[in-house]
Design a protein around this motif. Structure first.
Motif, short mmCIF file in Angstrom:
data_model
loop_
_atom_site.label_atom_id
_atom_site.label_comp_id
_atom_site.label_asym_id
_atom_site.label_seq_id
_atom_site.Cartn_x
_atom_site.Cartn_y
_atom_site.Cartn_z
N LEU A 1 7.39 3.16 -9.29
CA LEU A 1 6.67 3.17 -8.02
C LEU A 1 7.19 4.20 -7.02
O LEU A 1 6.45 4.67 -6.16
CB LEU A 1 6.74 1.77 -7.37
CG LEU A 1 5.98 0.65 -8.07
CD1 LEU A 1 6.35 -0.69 -7.48
CD2 LEU A 1 4.48 0.89 -7.95
N ASP B 1 -2.68 -6.80 -7.08
CA ASP B 1 -1.36 -6.65 -7.69
C ASP B 1 -0.34 -7.62 -7.13
O ASP B 1 0.81 -7.64 -7.59
CB ASP B 1 -0.84 -5.22 -7.48
CG ASP B 1 -1.76 -4.18 -8.10
OD1 ASP B 1 -2.26 -4.44 -9.21
OD2 ASP B 1 -1.97 -3.13 -7.47
N ALA C 1 0.82 -1.21 0.00
CA ALA C 1 0.00 0.00 0.00
C ALA C 1 0.85 1.26 0.00
O ALA C 1 0.42 2.30 -0.52
CB ALA C 1 -0.93 -0.01 1.22
N LYS C 2 2.05 1.19 0.56
CA LYS C 2 2.96 2.35 0.53
C LYS C 2 3.36 2.69 -0.90
O LYS C 2 3.77 3.82 -1.18
CB LYS C 2 4.21 2.05 1.35
CG LYS C 2 3.98 1.95 2.85
CD LYS C 2 5.30 1.80 3.60
CE LYS C 2 5.08 1.82 5.11
NZ LYS C 2 6.36 1.80 5.86
N LEU C 3 3.24 1.73 -1.80
CA LEU C 3 3.57 1.93 -3.20
C LEU C 3 2.31 2.07 -4.06
O LEU C 3 2.36 1.97 -5.28
CB LEU C 3 4.41 0.76 -3.71
CG LEU C 3 5.73 0.52 -2.97
CD1 LEU C 3 6.40 -0.75 -3.48
CD2 LEU C 3 6.66 1.71 -3.13
N ASN C 4 1.17 2.25 -3.38
CA ASN C 4 -0.12 2.38 -4.06
C ASN C 4 -0.49 1.12 -4.83
O ASN C 4 -1.11 1.18 -5.90
CB ASN C 4 -0.13 3.59 -5.00
CG ASN C 4 0.10 4.90 -4.27
OD1 ASN C 4 -0.44 5.11 -3.18
ND2 ASN C 4 0.92 5.76 -4.84
N LEU C 5 -0.11 -0.01 -4.28
CA LEU C 5 -0.46 -1.31 -4.86
C LEU C 5 -1.52 -1.97 -4.00
O LEU C 5 -1.50 -1.86 -2.76
CB LEU C 5 0.78 -2.21 -4.94
CG LEU C 5 1.92 -1.73 -5.84
CD1 LEU C 5 3.11 -2.68 -5.72
CD2 LEU C 5 1.47 -1.61 -7.29
N GLY C 6 -2.44 -2.67 -4.64
CA GLY C 6 -3.51 -3.36 -3.93
C GLY C 6 -3.34 -4.86 -3.93
O GLY C 6 -2.38 -5.40 -4.50
N LYS D 1 10.07 9.20 -1.05
CA LYS D 1 9.45 7.90 -1.35
C LYS D 1 10.47 7.04 -2.06
O LYS D 1 10.73 7.19 -3.26
CB LYS D 1 8.21 8.09 -2.21
CG LYS D 1 7.41 6.82 -2.45
CD LYS D 1 6.17 7.09 -3.28
CE LYS D 1 5.34 5.82 -3.49
NZ LYS D 1 4.15 6.08 -4.32
#
Length: 556
Positions: free
Chosen positions: A291, A29, A21-26, A88
């Motif tokens: 990412l 993914d 989630a820190k990498l905007n992945l769900g 980031k």
């Protein structure tokens, strides 16, 4: 004092979905492997291909010594520090090989408070990538001998089969073997041998492939031997490329784990730098660049091997250009380069430090030949004296680069914040483009000579006429544009592992060359380097086992 594995085991891991989630992945993914590691799916990797590009930071080092340098530890500490100062950042590392784990070098998950976790899994079987690579390699080997057994319609010249089997272990007894003994039902006897899995062309292909389509095309181009007319025979001729791709389908997906400080790390691929090209996968690096704002990656061993191949092979093939380079050094290791035995490294010795710093200066100058900004990370040890730190700062100042004292081993990311600020400044203000050491159209032998002279400080490289003739033949066959991958001892700029410091004017003997047509480079084997290492007299395996709680102990 706690051991690395005890520190790692005490860390408060977060579920891998939180790290993603820190990498905007769900969750869609990821392909989870338990609660603390996962693979990124092919779908998300493909989706991110056209994403934004962060800043690429390469971490390299001086030549390794028994005193320790801490390149991976610094990579992890720097990544944590960048996140700590509000950037980031994503860390990209190679997967460790079982051979060094059970041999002399140990693991490759960092150290102290700058580690990636779960440390035991990463250093042992992890997600099975190396098993898949070994299986794909050995499937091709099995299909070669099976084809010969059933009539040899491709007309293999069994004296000119170049493909070898692999195992991810240091086992000198397998370097040269005779196979197919025991009668006609077992095939046609011939001489062969094993390499360690990380030296396999399949490993190099996985680390350089852009996607599954590219992977299959590269596997198809592997040259496994020659027929009776001395024409090459490929994996495609054996119809092996499809099955090999199937075995590697999951292995091509990058692995997501975390640092002790719960920052994201992609660990993927693991070719050795002394016998292969020493970089993590192109897929992992490019995915991380889409990412994060900053990507910290490393290249194996010293800059003479790892960084040179990172630039001349990985960046050349993948179109990458680092924005800053960190050269890691320790005062202990530089004193050893200055002639101090390991038993006396705990005592201050400014003169030996000055002398041994020639190794560091050579690496700095080499990186600068590629047109990139450099900063030196002094990986701090408790035995370093104030005088020695001042001396090393002066040495770096005279070389025109900044040296920054780092305490990430003991303090985690907080101990590398000064380095993080400097790296971010260099990367943000860098508009230089990578300058490759040689052009594609340079003759193969001249490429080898260029690396020997410009990077190793050698007078020249030398080879027997048969080696030169082979290079000329490959040029006629259309492979002259390929870069060269030097297989050489990691301990010295020369081929003599005991020649420390910055030796110059030596000869680099090239005893053999190999064509990796699928990976896309020529391997030049120099001196006595082996593609199958052996275990030391007292291997680390003797001290690895389970404690009373059935937890693994002895890894380092």
């Amino acid at each position: 004092m706690y051991s690395d594995i005890e520190i790692a085991r005490a860390a408060q891991k977060r579920p891998i979905i939180e790290i993603a989630a820190k990498l905007n992945l769900g969750s869609d993914d990821l392909l989870p492997y338990g609660h603390d590691k996962a693979k990124l799916t092919h779908n998300v990797v493909n989706r991110l291909k056209s994403g934004r590009k962060g800043k690429l930071i390469l971490v390299t080092s001086i030549n390794p010594t028994p005193a320790g340098e801490g390149k991976t530890t610094t990579s992890v500490g720097l990544g944590d520090a960048l996140n700590k100062i509000g950037k980031k950042a994503v860390i990209c590392l190679r997967e460790p090989s079982l051979g060094p784990n059970f041999g002399m070098k140990g693991g490759a998950a960092g150290g102290g408070k700058s580690q990636v976790i779960p440390m035991e899994d990463i250093n042992l079987h992890f997600t099975g990538d190396f098993h898949a690579i070994s299986s794909a390699n050995n499937l091709l080997a099995a299909m070669i001998d099976n084809h010969i057994h059933w009539g040899n319609s491709l007309r293999f010249d069994t004296r000119r089969i170049s493909w070898r089997r692999v195992v991810d272990m240091n086992d000198r007894a397998l370097r040269d073997i005779t196979i197919a003994l025991g009668g006609p039902s077992n095939g046609y006897p011939r001489e062969s041998g094993f390499d360690i899995s990380v030296a396999s062309e399949v490993m190099a292909i996985l680390c350089l492939a852009e996607d599954l389509t590219d992977l299959k095309a590269r596997l198809a181009r592997i040259i496994v031997g020659y027929n009776l007319d001395k024409q090459p025979i490929t994996a495609a001729d054996l119809k092996a490329d499809g099955a090999m791709t199937a075995l590697l389908k999951d292995a091509l997906q990058p692995n997501l784990v975390q640092t002790i400080e719960n920052n994201p790390v992609l660990i993927h691929g693991g070719p050795f730098a002394n016998i292969a090209h020493g970089c993590n996968s192109v897929i992992a690096t490019k995915t991380a660049l889409a990412l994060g704002d900053y990507v910290v990656t490393e290249a194996g061993f010293g800059a003479d091997l790892g960084a040179e191949k990172f630039f001349n092979i990985k960046c050349r093939k993948a179109g990458l250009s680092p924005d800053a380079v960190v050269v890691v050094a320790t005062i202990r290791a530089l004193k050893m380069n200055g002639g101090v035995p390991k038993s006396e490294l705990g005592s201050g010795n400014a003169e030996a430090l000055k002398k041994g710093s020639s190794n560091l200066i050579r690496h700095i100058r080499n990186v600068q030949k590629f047109g990139l900004p450099v900063v030196v990370a002094i990986n701090h040890f408790a035995t370093d004296t104030h005088e020695e730190i001042a001396v090393l700062n002066d040495v770096c100042n005279e070389a025109g680069v900044k040296a920054i004292l780092c305490r990430h081993w003991s303090e985690g990311g907080a101990g590398a914040e000064d380095l993080a600020y400097e790296v971010a400044k260099l990367a943000d203000n860098n508009d230089a483009e990578l300058q490759l050491l040689y052009e594609d159209n340079l003759p193969l032998w001249e490429k080898i000579q260029t690396v020997a002279r410009e990077i190793y400080g050698a007078e020249q490289a030398r080879a027997e006429p048969a080696v030169l003739k082979q290079l000329e033949q490959w040029e006629r066959d259309g492979f002259g544009h390929l870069p060269v991958c030097m297989a050489k001892t990691q301990y010295s700029f020369s081929v003599d592992p005991t020649a420390l410091g910055a030796p110059s004017g030596h000869i680099v003997p090239v005893r053999e060359v190999k064509l990796s047509a699928g990976a896309g480079f020529i391997v030049a084997i120099c001196g006595n380097i082996m593609t199958m290492p052996g275990l030391p007299r007292t291997p680390a395996a003797e001290h690895i086992g389970l404690n009373h709680n059935n937890e693994i102990q002895g890894l380092f």
